[in-house]
Design a protein around this motif. Sequence first.
Motif, PDB file in Angstrom:
ATOM      1  N   GLY A   1     124.881  70.083  17.147  1.00 50.17           N
ATOM      2  CA  GLY A   1     125.772  69.165  16.432  1.00 50.17           C
ATOM      3  C   GLY A   1     126.196  67.964  17.259  1.00 50.17           C
ATOM      4  O   GLY A   1     126.913  67.080  16.775  1.00 50.17           O
TER       5      GLY A   1
ATOM      6  N   GLN B   1     142.111  71.263  12.622  1.00 52.14           N
ATOM      7  CA  GLN B   1     140.693  71.364  12.275  1.00 52.14           C
ATOM      8  C   GLN B   1     140.073  69.984  12.439  1.00 52.14           C
ATOM      9  O   GLN B   1     140.474  69.021  11.766  1.00 52.14           O
ATOM     10  CB  GLN B   1     140.530  71.853  10.826  1.00 52.14           C
ATOM     11  CG  GLN B   1     139.075  72.129  10.497  1.00 52.14           C
ATOM     12  CD  GLN B   1     138.866  72.656   9.099  1.00 52.14           C
ATOM     13  OE1 GLN B   1     139.792  72.728   8.289  1.00 52.14           O
ATOM     14  NE2 GLN B   1     137.628  73.023   8.803  1.00 52.14           N
ATOM     15  N   ALA B   2     139.135  69.866  13.371  1.00 51.20           N
ATOM     16  CA  ALA B   2     138.509  68.561  13.629  1.00 51.20           C
ATOM     17  C   ALA B   2     137.103  68.778  14.176  1.00 51.20           C
ATOM     18  O   ALA B   2     136.863  69.736  14.924  1.00 51.20           O
ATOM     19  CB  ALA B   2     139.336  67.773  14.649  1.00 51.20           C
ATOM     20  N   ASP B   3     136.201  67.877  13.799  1.00 47.60           N
ATOM     21  CA  ASP B   3     134.843  67.920  14.336  1.00 47.60           C
ATOM     22  C   ASP B   3     134.812  67.069  15.599  1.00 47.60           C
ATOM     23  O   ASP B   3     134.958  65.843  15.549  1.00 47.60           O
ATOM     24  CB  ASP B   3     133.854  67.384  13.293  1.00 47.60           C
ATOM     25  CG  ASP B   3     132.412  67.534  13.754  1.00 47.60           C
ATOM     26  OD1 ASP B   3     132.181  67.778  14.967  1.00 47.60           O
ATOM     27  OD2 ASP B   3     131.514  67.428  12.904  1.00 47.60           O
TER      28      ASP B   3
ATOM     29  N   GLY C   1     137.452  73.343  20.928  1.00 50.87           N
ATOM     30  CA  GLY C   1     136.486  74.419  20.654  1.00 50.87           C
ATOM     31  C   GLY C   1     137.150  75.758  20.916  1.00 50.87           C
ATOM     32  O   GLY C   1     136.593  76.638  21.574  1.00 50.87           O
TER      33      GLY C   1
ATOM     34  N   SER D   1     130.860  77.886  12.150  1.00 51.19           N
ATOM     35  CA  SER D   1     130.230  77.441  13.392  1.00 51.19           C
ATOM     36  C   SER D   1     129.069  78.336  13.815  1.00 51.19           C
ATOM     37  O   SER D   1     128.299  77.976  14.677  1.00 51.19           O
ATOM     38  CB  SER D   1     131.267  77.467  14.508  1.00 51.19           C
ATOM     39  OG  SER D   1     131.688  78.790  14.743  1.00 51.19           O
TER      40      SER D   1
ATOM     41  N   ALA E   1     132.400  66.334  17.452  1.00 51.08           N
ATOM     42  CA  ALA E   1     131.226  65.466  17.583  1.00 51.08           C
ATOM     43  C   ALA E   1     131.546  64.065  17.091  1.00 51.08           C
ATOM     44  O   ALA E   1     130.996  63.084  17.593  1.00 51.08           O
ATOM     45  CB  ALA E   1     130.051  66.053  16.793  1.00 51.08           C
ATOM     46  N   THR E   2     132.463  63.962  16.123  1.00 52.04           N
ATOM     47  CA  THR E   2     132.752  62.650  15.526  1.00 52.04           C
ATOM     48  C   THR E   2     134.202  62.224  15.736  1.00 52.04           C
ATOM     49  O   THR E   2     134.501  61.041  15.670  1.00 52.04           O
ATOM     50  CB  THR E   2     132.475  62.689  14.010  1.00 52.04           C
ATOM     51  OG1 THR E   2     133.180  63.820  13.462  1.00 52.04           O
ATOM     52  CG2 THR E   2     130.994  62.847  13.717  1.00 52.04           C
TER      53      THR E   2
ATOM     54  N   ASP F   1     139.435  73.186  16.549  1.00 50.10           N
ATOM     55  CA  ASP F   1     138.103  73.696  16.234  1.00 50.10           C
ATOM     56  C   ASP F   1     137.714  73.126  14.869  1.00 50.10           C
ATOM     57  O   ASP F   1     138.588  72.735  14.107  1.00 50.10           O
ATOM     58  CB  ASP F   1     138.097  75.237  16.175  1.00 50.10           C
ATOM     59  CG  ASP F   1     136.740  75.834  16.523  1.00 50.10           C
ATOM     60  OD1 ASP F   1     136.603  76.430  17.615  1.00 50.10           O
ATOM     61  OD2 ASP F   1     135.804  75.692  15.700  1.00 50.10           O
ATOM     62  N   TYR F   2     136.416  73.071  14.580  1.00 50.19           N
ATOM     63  CA  TYR F   2     136.044  72.592  13.242  1.00 50.19           C
ATOM     64  C   TYR F   2     135.855  73.740  12.254  1.00 50.19           C
ATOM     65  O   TYR F   2     135.625  73.511  11.079  1.00 50.19           O
ATOM     66  CB  TYR F   2     134.817  71.680  13.286  1.00 50.19           C
ATOM     67  CG  TYR F   2     133.472  72.309  13.602  1.00 50.19           C
ATOM     68  CD1 TYR F   2     133.347  73.576  14.129  1.00 50.19           C
ATOM     69  CD2 TYR F   2     132.300  71.586  13.376  1.00 50.19           C
ATOM     70  CE1 TYR F   2     132.110  74.115  14.429  1.00 50.19           C
ATOM     71  CE2 TYR F   2     131.053  72.109  13.665  1.00 50.19           C
ATOM     72  CZ  TYR F   2     130.973  73.372  14.194  1.00 50.19           C
ATOM     73  OH  TYR F   2     129.748  73.906  14.494  1.00 50.19           O
ATOM     74  N   ASP F   3     135.960  74.959  12.738  1.00 53.10           N
ATOM     75  CA  ASP F   3     135.698  76.133  11.894  1.00 53.10           C
ATOM     76  C   ASP F   3     137.037  76.700  11.390  1.00 53.10           C
ATOM     77  O   ASP F   3     137.798  77.295  12.158  1.00 53.10           O
ATOM     78  CB  ASP F   3     134.938  77.157  12.742  1.00 53.10           C
ATOM     79  CG  ASP F   3     134.489  78.359  11.919  1.00 53.10           C
ATOM     80  OD1 ASP F   3     135.222  78.743  10.977  1.00 53.10           O
ATOM     81  OD2 ASP F   3     133.413  78.903  12.223  1.00 53.10           O
TER      82      ASP F   3
END
Length: 279
Positions: A191, A110-112, A44, A2, A114-115, A68-70
Amino acid sequence: MSGFSPQWLALRESADHRAVNAQVRKAIVDDLAGQERVAVVDIGCGTGSNLRSLAPHLGARQVWRLVDYDAALLGAARDTLMRWADDARESGDRLLLVKDQRAIEVAFLQADLATGLSDVLDHKCDAVTAAAFFDLVSEDWIGHFCAEMAARRRRFYTVLTYDGREQWTPPSPEDAAVLAAFHRHQASDKGFGAAAGPGATQALAAGFQRHGAKIMTGTSPWQLGPEDQMLMQELARGIAAAVEETGTIAKDDLARWQEARRNASACEIGHLDFYARFG
Ligand SMILES: C[S@@+](CC[C@H](N)C(=O)[O-])C[C@H]1O[C@@H](n2cnc3c(N)ncnc32)[C@H](O)[C@@H]1O
């Protein structure tokens, strides 16, 4: 990755926890009081600072889902929480923590955002929370977030959203130009489309009110002094790097500003905390 290092998040954690607005926090804590078990989703989450700040104010049985996506930050969250707890056990992917006689179960996702926001919000919970996250997202995404939260009638509590105010002591002649350039950088896409930056809390307030939520806002400034020297230096370095990317300030002026910041004795950075609930 990130771009937020575990080292930076650790360096700011104590200033973050000191800054949290006690009245806004009390509003959500009071609303959740008396529940036998409280379920919270932290979006986040970074290394889990928000859990470490809020959990001591919630009840004896808590279930947290950290999103979090990281992957590296989620790994650091697991390690940091195990060290923070009085007792820690792993149960499959989850952690079973005991801290100050509270039983805190933690799951990691773990998830984005934004989408994949809808899927994340589909997990049943009593409240969604976030820290130092909403200035990264766009006003459009905030509108979408508010609609998704309203559809599920979820409580929402977020802390430490940057509000655009910075005051360094002693002041330097370059402060105003550096701040203006920093705000230009704040608006860049992280993002989610052009970031809301300092306008994020206003966008949240308008969005939640549009859906009939009751809202509360309070200030949560970082108030840094000589004991925060490392944080002030790293903050100045980060601001200078962001400003340099905008290419709007002469290199000499920026170097002079950063040099002046090496002797800073204090610094105040404005943030806002926000709570919204339906009914
Ligand atoms: C400033 S950090 C705050 C971390 C943590 N909440 C804290 O207070 O220490 C912002 C966090 O948002 C996460 N983030 C940014 N974009 C994201 C996205 N698209 N999906 C999920 N997480 C994201 C980053 O990985 C980072 O952990």
